[in-house]
Design a protein around this motif. Structure first.
Motif: not given
Length: 485
Positions: A202-224
């Motif tokens: 179990s790896a869960a954090v109350p109140g967390s958005r989805i962004e903290p669970w994704i490696q930061a470098s993977k978020m630096d994209v603009a979806p098409v």
């Protein structure tokens, strides 16, 4: 002079201690006593040691050897094994020797997300006050006694490697108190279906958005999107990208897993997200699968429960923002080996963000795993799901998949929360009847219907089910995103 000698001696002792600590074989926290190893997959074992140090790992008749690289990292892979209830020892030898005891082989799942996944078994009293459905027949918090279900609670400030190997726990007694209720009940029901050891992380954090669970470098994209429109970069949402990934997910990689369970979204729904959340969830699924080097790893998630988001004082939200979020969650089903469960019926009050029916959430996830991951096709794992619609005179005929042994009304009353609209797009409440395992929808105010919706409201808790008791999935036939994702 004496003081200088003591200082020099103290420094020498400290340096020797530090050298010995560094040269020791060290394991990540996830590798420990009482763990469950995944059956029928190669099993990675890894850690740190002195550069060039020879390491051997022995378990279940296998011995694998390697040498730590220049940075002190090492890893081996044990051959795939069959499930086993026999407690065995794993021996890791380097300069020092580590013996991990009482290890089983079976099925291992990671469950992650925010507060509803973190929701601990210590809140069992809230389960007992739930007024819908069948409560667990026994008080698992006090009576659980199955040593073949093992649990590992991934704590944010606990996962750094160290010489200590406290390991996993059997899912009983004090360790169970703080563990995810959804994770435990998933394991309990899966064990009853498979009869092999089950390991839950179990790896869960109350109140967390989805962004903290994704490696930061993977978020630096603009979806098409498929229509060519480019969304803003996902990282622009400033949700603290990667902080829980770095501290809680990355330290687990590459521990062998069967699959992943995800129960999160409330914090993003409060931000009125829809299509952007769909791309974030897609990014999380694909990046975690890449991390574990398994592009087909099962990933099952929970559609968040009905709640009065429109009562939020922080930002203007309507009673349709949650259905739009459900729709965004379901876009992830475009990815292979994903599935989801609906829990629209598991709420006593839409003012409660944390409904207490966690045993049923875990059970429904186990139905999906049994059917999809373990091939038990006789297990019905979903409620009625919109397939297609057809206008017939002044009615709309709606067809569904996942009908099980037939469509039904939970309470025998007319189906609720259906609405239809004509070309003007104005939806009105509609009559809905089950005829020949389809639903026929009509309303006198709409003589020429064009579109149909079901459960399209944050408060919707319909009586529409299949005969297995699983709730129908909210939908709108005029979904604007499905062909663009």
């Amino acid at each position: 002079m004496c003081s200088k000698k003591l200082t020099f001696l103290s420094l020498s002792v400290l340096l020797v201690f530090s050298f010995n600590l560094f040269s020791q074989v060290t394991l990540p926290k996830i590798l420990g006593h009482n763990m469950v190893l995944q059956q029928q997959k190669e099993v990675p074992v890894w850690g740190t040691a002195s550069a060039g140090e020879k390491i051997s790992v022995s378990f279940a008749g296998q011995t694998k050897t390697t040498v730590a690289d220049k940075s002190g990292k090492w890893s081996v892979k044990l051959r795939s094994m069959k499930a086993s209830f026999t407690p065995r020892e794993m021996t890791i030898k380097g300069t020092n020797i580590i013996v991990l005891k009482n290890i089983l082989v079976g099925e291992v799942w990671l469950c992650s997300g925010q507060s509803n996944m973190e929701y601990a078994m210590r809140k069992y009293s809230k389960f007992q006050t739930a007024v819908k459905g069948n409560r667990p027949p026994e008080d698992d918090l006090n009576t659980a006694n199955n040593p073949n279900i093992r649990i590992f609670l991934d704590r944010r400030k606990y996962m750094e490697p160290s010489p200590e190997h406290l390991g996993w726990d059997a899912a009983m007694g004090r360790p169970l108190v703080d563990f995810s209720a959804v994770g435990y009940y998933f394991a309990k029901d899966l064990y009853a279906k498979l009869h092999v050891p089950i390991g839950m992380i179990s790896a869960a954090v109350p109140g967390s958005r989805i962004e903290p669970w994704i490696q930061a470098s993977k978020m630096d994209v603009a979806p098409v999107m498929k229509n060519g429109k480019t969304l803003d970069k996902l990282s622009a949402d400033d949700g603290g990208s990667g902080k829980f990934y770095d501290t809680m997910i990355q330290p687990l990689i590459p521990f062998a897993l069967k699959g992943m369970l995800w129960y999160q979204g409330e914090s993003n729904c409060f931000l009125n997200e829809n299509i952007r959340y769909a791309y974030k969830l897609k990014t999380l699924i694909e990046s975690w699968r890449t991390d574990w080097n398994d592009k087909k790893m099962p990933f099952y998630f929970v559609q968040i429960a009905p709640y009065n988001y429109s009562a939020s004082k922080d930002r203007p939200l309507s009673n349709e923002n949650l259905p739009e979020f459900w729709e965004a969650q379901r876009l992830a089903l475009h990815l292979k080996n994903t599935n989801t469960i609906a829990i629209t019926d598991l709420v006593d009050s839409i003012a409660d963000l944390h409904p207490g029916y966690k045993w049923e959430v875990g059970r429904r996830l186990s139905l999906v795993a049994a059917n999809k991951a373990y091939g038990q096709k006789n297990v019905v794992c979903s409620g009625p799901t919109y397939q297609k619609m057809k206008v017939v005179n002044n009615t709309i005929e709606v067809s569904f998949s996942n009908t099980g042994s037939g469509l039904a009304s939970r309470n025998g009353k007319p189906l609720s929360w259906f609405s239809i609209a004509g070309a003007d797009g104005k939806f009105v409440s509609a009559k809905a009847e089950i005829i020949d395992n389809k639903v026929i929808v009509s309303a006198p105010e709409v003589p020429h219907p064009v579109s149909v919706r079901f459960g399209w409201n944050e408060a919707a808790q319909s009586n529409f089910i299949n005969k297995e008791g699983l709730p129908a999935v909210p939908f709108r036939s005029d979904n604007p995103w499905d062909k663009l994702f």
